[in-house]
Write a protein that holds these residues in place. Sequence first.
Motif: not given
Length: 1010
Positions: A148, A173, A307-308, A360, A363
């Motif tokens: 992340a 992420t 994941l953005y 998040f 996720w």
Amino acid sequence: MSDHKKQKMKSLSRSFRRTVHGAQNAVKLIRGSRFTPPYEAPYEVLMREEFLRLRRYSSQESDVCRYSHIPVLMVPPLMVTSQVYDISPALSAVKILKDAGFDIWLTDFGIPEKEVGGLERTLDSHLLLIDRAIDFVREYTGADVHLAGYSQGGMFTYQVAAYRKSRGVASITTFGSPVDLNKNVPGGMHRDLVDRLLNSARSALSWTIDDLKGVPGSFTSLGFKMVSPRQELRYLKMMLGILGDREALSKIEPTRRFLGGEGFIAWPGPAFRSFVDDIIVQNRMMTGGFVVNGRPVTLSDISVPILYFVGDKDDFARPASVRAIRKVVSSEQIYEVPINAGHFGLVVGSRSLREVWPTFIDWLKWRSGDGSPPQRVINTRKEDAHLLAASTRSPKTDFAGFVGELTEDAWQAMAEVSLELSSVVSFVRWQSPRLGKLLQLGMGTRVNMGMMLKEQAIEIPQRTFFLYEGRAYTYEEANIRVNQFVYALLAVGVSRGDYVGIMMENHPDYLTLIVSLNRIGAVAVLINPGSQGSVLEQAIDAGRVTGMIADPTHLEAVLKVLPVQQTWAVFGNTPGAPIAEGVACLEKLMDRRIIECPLRSSANPGNADDLAMLVFTSGTTGLPKAARITNRRWMMAATGAAVAGGLTPNDTVYCCLPLYHATGLLLGAGGALVGGCRLALSPKFSVSGFWKDVRQCGATVVFYVGELCRYLVSAPDSPSEKSHSVRLFFGNGMRGEVWEELLRRFGKVRVLEFYASTEGNAALVNISGDKIGSVGRPPLFSSPIELVRYNIENEEYVKGPNGAFIPCEDDEPGMLIGKIVPLNPFSKFDGYTNEDANEKKILGSVFSAGDRWFVTGDILRRDVEGDYWFVDRVGDTFRWKGENISTEQVATVVGRIPFVGLCAVYGVKIDGHEGRVGMGAIELVPGAKFDGKSSYKYIRSELMPAGRPRFLRIVRELQVTGSLKVIKHRLQEEGIDEGKLSDPIYWYDEENRTYTKLNKENRDKVMALL
């Protein structure tokens, strides 16, 4: 005292106290004093390496610890402290994630300006420490790591994951992390304009950036405030409103102090320069080819779920720049979460508490197999059309709104004007000085490849020169290796004036060996590595070779024609290809301590007219001949390529052509060296691997010859062929229909088609690419050229009554010749090692007594606007039924038939018939079948009767040279004897309106119909 007065006095007293408290608080703020003690969540440092402290945050004993087996590694940006994830108990991503039960790790890089050598850190060093942190966490926890990263920290996670080819990474992420830095400019400027503006800005500031030790954190903090002045005004207004309320000030103190400057730290100078050059100016996150630890890296190597988070109001990482990750990675699982927030709001604002971190957490649970996809995430692979539409317009920055709104139309108008202006500026900066050097190329001018490499190694030592099979080598490293090879060559007895053959496949050491021989003053003889037996003997004889360098793969063929004492090997540790006993290995003789050339003052002795190398012609129409390449000729070709292609140090030249071929060596490798570019070498051309190579190295210029591009456009569509960094295809031999398809298939690219020969002095170039299929016009300073009438049937020139040659009219095909002017460096004819071959290429007294002209052997025509078009090669062009037939023209038509992959057209001599009958050899598209009726219909509709090939031969594979030019002379010799050929032959059957298979039964009938 009345109640009214009492109330008034109390109000005045409260106002006074607020004023006093406000003044006290203001003094405290000015002094930098704190209202609350510093906060930091508890952690332990489990790994210390260089400047990295790898933190692990202590676990909370609670029911939610069932996710403690999921390690999350958080990466901060370079210019911000790791506190960004842990500002206060109320604004701590670390605390939120720990309370959710996850195993949280964080890379703490410290404060560079407070550590010894901190301002000397490189971008590589940060990335490699993150790489090692991933390994440590994996080994410690036994699980793959979820990465992340916020802002630049997210960019780091992309880069490291790509460097690792996703090994050990469970997911990525990012929060407001841009990928396409060109999309970060306001308004939608033209891509080329953005590139040039960034390059111009970098050049203008080079004296500052190159000497910069570091960028202070205060500068970065000020920059953030300047970009959002309205936000700063709103913040100031809010602060004045609560100045007397210490409790309110205490609540916002951690955020205020962090954003006010405490959270910003210095960028080390080397890391800042790399970020500016590679990530901003050259945009290598998008194009590929950024170098980490000596390895070229591309984000297309990322295959894990992504994941953005993207901020709709983000001025620093605009939505279009963040969403660009979809275009470059190979992962099929890419998800987006749009947030109505600015850059900092994604991780420290109130929305981050309500929307970002809970999403998040969901996720991470989903990726670990617990739960379903978070509701807020958008699967971008399914929603690409919607997201692309949303990303076409980036939000205008506060700054843009602050200084005045500019419309998209205004930006576009500015772009068109600025693009032209920046082209002029680029030419003046890069190309004009190169042309000036060409004009100084006199006979005694000292110029050679050895000098050029040395100059670049001094000027740009740490810039990447070679990219080859996953490794990167700098100009300085290349120069040192040349010096080491010089030492080894001297040790085996090579001296100035010797002719040394090189027989090996494409490799960086191919070029370094050529430069090494050039540095000694010896002549490199470049021999096709496929040569053997009598063909190899002929090449050694024509090249006057006294010694040979070969890799182990080709060593056996050399030893059959040369003794051990005259043969030297390279790559002595090649598996499966041992070096023969008694053969000296140059690599083993190299002194690794050698930095400077052992020749010292006598190194690089060559002048312009000294012979540098011998390059063999391709041999498509006869035996190869050894063409003489002087230092002057090499310099002219390399500089011409750099100027015509507009090469700058920001370019990456991709060369999959063999280096023993003139286009690959003189233009591709030579142009890259002169241009200070990166040279990405491929061992050989591969249709299936082409776009992967382009992405891996971030290629901007691709050199081609012959039918290379036909193979590309004939291949199945590939997603990567639309999203790539190539701006220019540069080469010769591309037919018009391939050119058109290339532009259609591969997006916004330009084609630069040229005409030249290895040994000749006639050159043409179509720089603009506006006339598809044309070879253009004579370049600046080139030799005078002319088209003269030529009788193809009799193979003789047509002369006037006075015996003079006759120039061709517009659009009249004729022989192209170039005037030889010995004292003019641009008009010289260096020729071959064989004097008889030289004389056959020279015409005398063409237009005046004593003038001399080089004969190209090619038929061209010139249109009314002065542009030239290739028609055919003498020997290929033939006469049938009283008509001159251009094999090039016929091949273009046949090549458009859908099932034809590659074709060659030639004339075949038939007993009892004048002239030569047209025949085509066809290589079918894989899996396709020959259709005689459709072939007949198309050929009849497109060609005049005499030009229609009477025979079509279906071959499994057409033979081509190393430069992908079809070899025709063997096909001509084999003719149409279906009894000797295993390939099926079809004849032009007008009666049945098809191409019918030729056999013994119908052969006599067919011959009678001719």
